[in-house]
Design an enzyme around this catalytic site. Sequence first.
Site, short mmCIF file in Angstrom:
data_model
loop_
_atom_site.label_atom_id
_atom_site.label_comp_id
_atom_site.label_asym_id
_atom_site.label_seq_id
_atom_site.Cartn_x
_atom_site.Cartn_y
_atom_site.Cartn_z
N GLU A 44 -11.64 3.27 2.12
CA GLU A 44 -11.14 2.09 2.54
C GLU A 44 -11.51 0.81 1.94
O GLU A 44 -10.78 -0.17 1.69
CB GLU A 44 -11.77 1.83 4.08
CG GLU A 44 -11.12 2.97 5.08
CD GLU A 44 -9.50 2.75 5.25
OE1 GLU A 44 -9.28 1.47 5.37
OE2 GLU A 44 -8.84 3.45 5.31
N CYS A 215 12.59 -3.61 15.96
CA CYS A 215 12.04 -4.65 14.78
C CYS A 215 12.72 -6.07 15.00
O CYS A 215 14.12 -5.68 14.85
CB CYS A 215 11.99 -3.92 13.43
SG CYS A 215 11.55 -5.08 12.45
#
Length: 359
Positions: A44, A215
Amino acid sequence: MTAQGSFAPDETFAAPLLAWYDDHGRKDLPWQRDRSAYRVWLSEVMLQQTQVRTVIPYFERFVAALPDLRTLAEAPQDRVLALWSGLGYYSRARNLHRTAQICVAEHGAELPRDVEALSALPGIGRSTAAAILAQTWGERHAILDGNVRRVLARWHGLRGWPGETATQRELWRLAERHTPHERVADYTQAIMDLGATLCVRSRPHCLRCPVAPGCVALRDGLTAQLPARKPTREKPTRATTMLIVRDAQRRTLLERRPPTGVWAGLWSLPETDDAAGASRRLLDRYAVRVDDGVALARFVHTFSHYHLEIAPLLLERAVPLDRVADAPDRAWYGPDELESLGLPAPVRKLLQTLNEEVR
């Protein structure tokens, strides 16, 4: 800041996204094998502002050398920076090292499971802590990295720049809302994959997107405008002369940069603003006598906030006059020793090119 358009129920987002992930998601990345908090944390941090294909070889080399949190904590900083060299944003590596040392001293050589304690560690923060807990232990925590911000801003038609406080707050609310209670690790990877592979910054692949029907950006023709870009300012250009000082054994004089600022803690070349006075500076500051310098080709290295124009000056047959030239943060290194040092990427490339020309 409010999102444009009406919100669809959560299941219209997480369910099709997870179904898409089952068929198309990335499930064999190095940090997904033998998954542990350490490996997830390392990945990460490396993936902050860096693409997966760039990170993979660095991750594999790093965990081969420092396979767990304790070995990272006990490693010299030079070793950590050398393994990181080339990835950029070196504060990430220094924060990794510091966090590992804190965890050894205060958390039994483990990353804490508490999200607040985890996010308070150097270089982690709220989203990275959430990703670690979600992907390692399946705990329900929302993430909000760059890919997720882009997906959510488009899906909800959120028009503000994500760096603004109000927009950031709204994005966190949306991220929390969409995070499911089951398959959290898969969902976390799925939404990152969606942003990295389909909902990309330029020319998103909307026809293949599993959540395209809801969307707002696609519906309203706003995919090129969302998320809003940060207000731009022209980057200034700074200039420096880097001194490549080499002795008869082809050793190069390097010095460690200060603990703060650009390339903090890395080994680099001496610099000057006065190329004509380089020989005098080397004699006065470093107690080194050199021949006249040879100017090499200039090049530009770009940072996030400015361009740095670098003028390399090669000064050979250097003669150290006394031990002042070997101060604690100053030393001579042969070509074969450079690989073990944390060097800024442009400095490493410059020295590698010079050494290869001599062979």
